[in-house]
Design a protein around this motif. Structure first.
Motif, PDB file in Angstrom:
ATOM      1  N   ILE A 163       0.810  -1.219   0.000  1.00  0.00           N
ATOM      2  CA  ILE A 163       0.000   0.000   0.000  1.00  0.00           C
ATOM      3  C   ILE A 163       0.841   1.266   0.000  1.00  0.00           C
ATOM      4  O   ILE A 163       0.310   2.363  -0.209  1.00  0.00           O
ATOM      5  N   ALA A 164       2.150   1.128   0.266  1.00  0.00           N
ATOM      6  CA  ALA A 164       3.007   2.309   0.337  1.00  0.00           C
ATOM      7  C   ALA A 164       4.439   1.949  -0.037  1.00  0.00           C
ATOM      8  O   ALA A 164       4.946   0.893   0.358  1.00  0.00           O
ATOM      9  N   VAL A 165       5.076   2.845  -0.781  1.00  0.00           N
ATOM     10  CA  VAL A 165       6.492   2.726  -1.132  1.00  0.00           C
ATOM     11  C   VAL A 165       7.156   4.045  -0.779  1.00  0.00           C
ATOM     12  O   VAL A 165       6.728   5.109  -1.247  1.00  0.00           O
ATOM     13  N   ALA A 166       8.193   3.986   0.056  1.00  0.00           N
ATOM     14  CA  ALA A 166       8.974   5.181   0.392  1.00  0.00           C
ATOM     15  C   ALA A 166      10.428   4.881   0.071  1.00  0.00           C
ATOM     16  O   ALA A 166      10.996   3.909   0.580  1.00  0.00           O
ATOM     17  N   GLU A 167      11.042   5.710  -0.746  1.00  0.00           N
ATOM     18  CA  GLU A 167      12.386   5.442  -1.230  1.00  0.00           C
ATOM     19  C   GLU A 167      13.441   5.944  -0.255  1.00  0.00           C
ATOM     20  O   GLU A 167      13.478   7.131   0.093  1.00  0.00           O
ATOM     21  N   GLY A 168      14.312   5.036   0.178  1.00  0.00           N
ATOM     22  CA  GLY A 168      15.457   5.413   0.994  1.00  0.00           C
ATOM     23  C   GLY A 168      16.691   5.652   0.155  1.00  0.00           C
ATOM     24  O   GLY A 168      17.599   6.363   0.563  1.00  0.00           O
TER      25      GLY A 168
END
Length: 400
Positions: free
Chosen positions: A289-294
């Protein structure tokens, strides 16, 4: 501005710079509408001035390999824009670059930090050589050791900040991170501390990776397992496959990435272009449901389109991994003051910074249907900040 035309012109001008063209191609279409609301931008030819770096520093590097042979390579430092402060950017280098790099950096000119292959140890080498060559003890690098001007929370900052941004995204839909299963790529600094913060907030990290493959731990990665990974990667310089040897319930997948596993959230924290279209679709199909790029630009453009078409929460690295450069800025502030802040002070600043970045993304990225386009929001917010400063610095210009 016609974004498509500008990109084509840049392709002709810089045909051998695919990552640069990729970055420009992802930014210009999202700021085109806002840019064209400001005729003063076009009058000042602002878009070309912001796309073309101020300086490209190029120098010869001569070094001796393990067999005693003298090798020669070229070193480069791109100083893109200093409208809002000294030039800033990561280093990927051989340690012999020190002898030439010092000529083009300085605490008020260009403040490098680490990047792939350049961690705290290498920054220490750089700082020591800079001090030897210049006879100056200055805050010229960030990511330094605590004993010579570094900041608490700097090693954790990119990973922690990514998770702080993630929690802000989830909150827009009334979702908590606690109990969510998380896929994390990488096993270096960013991945380790993203994992740590996920554990602290009650999430369940399932994967870590390196360039050889990834491990999947169905029991989740807890604090003890993470401590093993830190020892393995930071001290022993081992490979992530050894995790599966230490914890038999975990499975090692050689030559693969973790994007086909079932989970709720994905945090790509390894390197650029690690999620393609097929892998992005697999994440959607498996319930993410969510992708956050590190990492920087870990998702290919085709993957970003799939995330946005599916209306999942998607944060580009320029927003969600900004914690690292933000705390680098706080390190520079501490160096200027000749003070050292507590871990809580730095972490509180980091939380506020990531929350402010999220609010600006929401301000500029919220669409008519309520969906938050974090790519557009981050691009427009960043562009407007730099663009207005450039115009203020332009002779004869006054903002009305």
């Amino acid at each position: 501005m016609n974004a498509a035309k500008v990109v084509e012109d840049l392709k002709q001008r810089f045909p051998n710079e695919p990552e640069y063209i990729q970055a420009v191609s992802q930014v210009l279409p999202t700021i085109e509408e806002e840019y064209n609301k400001h005729p003063e931008f076009e009058k000042a030819n602002l878009i070309e001035r912001l796309c073309i770096p101020d300086r490209v520093c190029e120098f010869r590097i001569t070094w001796v390999d393990d067999k005693g042979n003298v090798q020669t390579n070229m070193g480069y430092r791109i100083q893109h824009n200093n409208a809002i402060g000294p030039y800033k950017g990561g280093l990927r280098y051989h340690k012999s670059v020190n002898n030439e790099l010092y000529r083009v950096i300085g605490p008020d000119e260009d403040v490098p930090a680490g990047d792939i292959g350049v961690g705290g140890r290498e920054v220490g080498y750089l700082f020591g050589q800079y001090k030897k060559l210049t006879h100056q003890f200055q805050g010229v690098l960030t990511g330094k050791g605590l004993s010579f001007g570094g900041s608490l929370i700097r090693p954790e900052a990119t990973g922690y900040g990514c998770v702080y941004f993630l929690t802000s995204m989830l909150a827009t839909r009334g979702i908590e991170l606690k109990g969510k299963k998380v896929l994390i790529s990488g096993s270096g600094n960013v991945a380790q501390y993203a994992t740590e913060k996920c554990i602290q907030l009650g999430a369940i990290p399932l994967t870590l990776s390196d360039s050889d493959g990834y491990i999947f731990d169905p029991d989740g990665i807890d604090e003890a397992k993470l401590a093993y990974v830190k020892e393995l990667k930071n001290v022993e310089r081992g490979r992530i496959k050894e995790y599966a040897e230490e914890y038999p319930n975990a499975v090692y997948h050689a030559g693969e990435r973790p994007w086909h596993e079932k989970a709720d959230i994905a945090l790509p924290c390894a390197t650029q272009n690690e999620i393609n279209g097929e892998q992005a679709q697999a994440l959607i199909d498996n319930g993410v449901i969510a992708v956050a790029e590190g990492a920087n630009m870990p998702s290919l453009p085709e993957a970003i389109k799939i995330f946005q078409d599916a209306k999942i929460l998607y944060a580009p690295g320029k927003a969600s991994n900004a914690g690292g450069v933000s705390v680098s800025g706080l390190e520079m502030s501490q160096n200027s003051e000749r003070l050292s802040w507590t871990a809580k002070e730095v972490d509180d600043y980091l939380k506020r910074i990531m929350n402010d970045i999220h609010e600006n993304c929401v301000k500029y990225g919220t669409q008519a249907d309520g969906y938050i386009n974090y790519v557009k929001g981050a691009n427009v917010a960043g562009f407007m900040k730099v663009a207005n400063r450039v115009l203020y610095n332009t002779s004869g210009y006054r903002k009305h």
